[in-house]
Design a protein around this motif. Structure first.
Motif, PDB file in Angstrom:
ATOM      1  N   GLU A 151       8.112  -6.792  -2.113  1.00  0.00           N
ATOM      2  CA  GLU A 151       8.367  -5.632  -1.647  1.00  0.00           C
ATOM      3  C   GLU A 151       8.284  -5.269  -0.421  1.00  0.00           C
ATOM      4  O   GLU A 151       7.923  -5.776   0.888  1.00  0.00           O
ATOM      5  CB  GLU A 151       7.490  -4.697  -1.782  1.00  0.00           C
ATOM      6  N   ARG A 162      -1.446   0.906  -5.374  1.00  0.00           N
ATOM      7  CA  ARG A 162       0.058   0.665  -5.238  1.00  0.00           C
ATOM      8  C   ARG A 162       0.025  -1.024  -4.746  1.00  0.00           C
ATOM      9  O   ARG A 162       0.623  -1.854  -6.283  1.00  0.00           O
ATOM     10  CB  ARG A 162       0.731   0.832  -4.130  1.00  0.00           C
ATOM     11  N   LEU A 163      -0.744  -1.099  -4.369  1.00  0.00           N
ATOM     12  CA  LEU A 163      -1.047  -2.837  -4.348  1.00  0.00           C
ATOM     13  C   LEU A 163      -1.356  -3.419  -5.558  1.00  0.00           C
ATOM     14  O   LEU A 163      -0.972  -4.786  -6.041  1.00  0.00           O
ATOM     15  CB  LEU A 163      -2.093  -3.953  -3.210  1.00  0.00           C
ATOM     16  N   HIS A 202      -1.274  -2.646  -8.914  1.00  0.00           N
ATOM     17  CA  HIS A 202       0.598  -2.604  -9.112  1.00  0.00           C
ATOM     18  C   HIS A 202       0.966  -3.195  -9.156  1.00  0.00           C
ATOM     19  O   HIS A 202       1.429  -3.982 -10.240  1.00  0.00           O
ATOM     20  CB  HIS A 202       1.263  -0.750  -9.267  1.00  0.00           C
ATOM     21  N   TRP A 203       1.252  -3.392  -8.595  1.00  0.00           N
ATOM     22  CA  TRP A 203       3.060  -5.401  -7.163  1.00  0.00           C
ATOM     23  C   TRP A 203       1.442  -6.100  -7.862  1.00  0.00           C
ATOM     24  O   TRP A 203       2.372  -6.961  -8.886  1.00  0.00           O
ATOM     25  CB  TRP A 203       2.677  -4.846  -5.976  1.00  0.00           C
ATOM     26  N   VAL A 217       2.960   0.512   6.505  1.00  0.00           N
ATOM     27  CA  VAL A 217       4.605   0.709   6.248  1.00  0.00           C
ATOM     28  C   VAL A 217       5.342   0.091   7.031  1.00  0.00           C
ATOM     29  O   VAL A 217       5.142  -0.488   8.268  1.00  0.00           O
ATOM     30  CB  VAL A 217       4.922   2.578   6.530  1.00  0.00           C
ATOM     31  N   VAL A 237       7.118  -2.252   1.831  1.00  0.00           N
ATOM     32  CA  VAL A 237       6.217  -1.205   2.495  1.00  0.00           C
ATOM     33  C   VAL A 237       6.860  -0.140   2.678  1.00  0.00           C
ATOM     34  O   VAL A 237       6.943   0.034   4.012  1.00  0.00           O
ATOM     35  CB  VAL A 237       4.636  -1.434   3.072  1.00  0.00           C
ATOM     36  N   ASN A 259       6.217   6.309   1.375  1.00  0.00           N
ATOM     37  CA  ASN A 259       5.364   6.212  -0.130  1.00  0.00           C
ATOM     38  C   ASN A 259       3.917   5.699  -0.979  1.00  0.00           C
ATOM     39  O   ASN A 259       3.889   6.067  -2.286  1.00  0.00           O
ATOM     40  CB  ASN A 259       6.795   6.642  -1.509  1.00  0.00           C
ATOM     41  N   ASP A 260       4.584   4.291  -0.350  1.00  0.00           N
ATOM     42  CA  ASP A 260       3.257   3.726  -0.803  1.00  0.00           C
ATOM     43  C   ASP A 260       2.065   3.623   0.266  1.00  0.00           C
ATOM     44  O   ASP A 260       1.025   2.934  -0.058  1.00  0.00           O
ATOM     45  CB  ASP A 260       4.129   2.565  -1.036  1.00  0.00           C
ATOM     46  N   ALA A 261       2.043   4.283   0.811  1.00  0.00           N
ATOM     47  CA  ALA A 261       0.661   4.298   1.951  1.00  0.00           C
ATOM     48  C   ALA A 261       0.496   5.813   1.828  1.00  0.00           C
ATOM     49  O   ALA A 261       0.665   6.942   1.818  1.00  0.00           O
ATOM     50  CB  ALA A 261       1.231   4.049   3.384  1.00  0.00           C
ATOM     51  N   ASN A 262      -1.227   5.524   2.440  1.00  0.00           N
ATOM     52  CA  ASN A 262      -1.964   6.857   3.263  1.00  0.00           C
ATOM     53  C   ASN A 262      -1.055   7.691   4.194  1.00  0.00           C
ATOM     54  O   ASN A 262      -0.307   6.819   5.105  1.00  0.00           O
ATOM     55  CB  ASN A 262      -3.238   6.306   3.398  1.00  0.00           C
ATOM     56  N   MET A 312      -0.910   0.834   3.668  1.00  0.00           N
ATOM     57  CA  MET A 312      -0.171   0.744   2.264  1.00  0.00           C
ATOM     58  C   MET A 312      -1.520   0.991   1.010  1.00  0.00           C
ATOM     59  O   MET A 312      -3.015   0.597   0.939  1.00  0.00           O
ATOM     60  CB  MET A 312      -0.037  -0.443   1.677  1.00  0.00           C
TER      61      MET A 312
END
Length: 166
Positions: free
Chosen positions: A20, A37-38, A40-41, A74, A22, A25-28, A33
């Motif tokens: 994937e 999200r991690l 989930h992956w 990111v 990064v 939308n996957d980050a603060n 990251m």
């Protein structure tokens, strides 16, 4: 189940790899990251190996703790590698190892590892027997043995919690 589906399967038959990138939308707000999200992956990567091994639907029953060892930013690539470590009748322990690759700097670092337990089920939610996994390498045999020890620890902890609730 057909006769072929009852035969034990090698660890390598179900090993999976997922990559994937990064995105924002996957980050603060600091461009790091999100841990969720991690996670989930990791769950998805683990499920791939469990699906491939059991050739059935699977559900996540538990996840061991996860330590985030290095930040993921990111634009980084995240590589998740998963394999079935051991089978316990209707459940399987799957190991997932996560790497971050910065393709600009040509670096790769270990981010996290996790052990997940998946249970094989049919379309109605009934538990299904899972064929054994056969480790082929010394590393796979070590992971197989370690999975048995982790299972005993989980069972002991679960029993302790049950007694504490009484």
């Amino acid at each position: 189940m057909s006769e072929e589906n009852l035969m034990p399967r090698s660890v390598r038959d179900s090993q999976s790899e997922m990559t994937e990138i990064v995105l924002p939308n996957d980050a603060n707000p600091l461009d790091a990251m999100l841990g969720g999200r991690l996670m989930h992956w990791i769950d998805l990567a683990g499920a791939m190996a469990a699906h491939r091994h059991s050739r059935s639907y699977v559900v996540t029953a538990s996840v061991d703790h996860i330590d985030f060892l290095v930040p993921v930013k990111v634009g980084d690539l995240v590589i998740l590698r998963s394999s079935v470590n051991r089978v316990f009748h209707t459940s399987m322990e799957v190991g997932v190892k996560v790497w971050v690759e910065n393709y600009i700097a040509d670096t790769a670092q270990h981010v996290a590892s996790a052990y997940l337990i998946f249970v094989a089920i049919d379309a109605k939610g009934n538990h299904l027997k899972v064929v054994p996994v056969v480790p082929d390498t010394d590393e796979q045999r070590r992971r197989y043995d370690d999975a048995g020890r982790r299972r005993e620890i989980r069972r002991t902890e679960l029993e302790r919690r049950r007694k504490a609730k009484r």
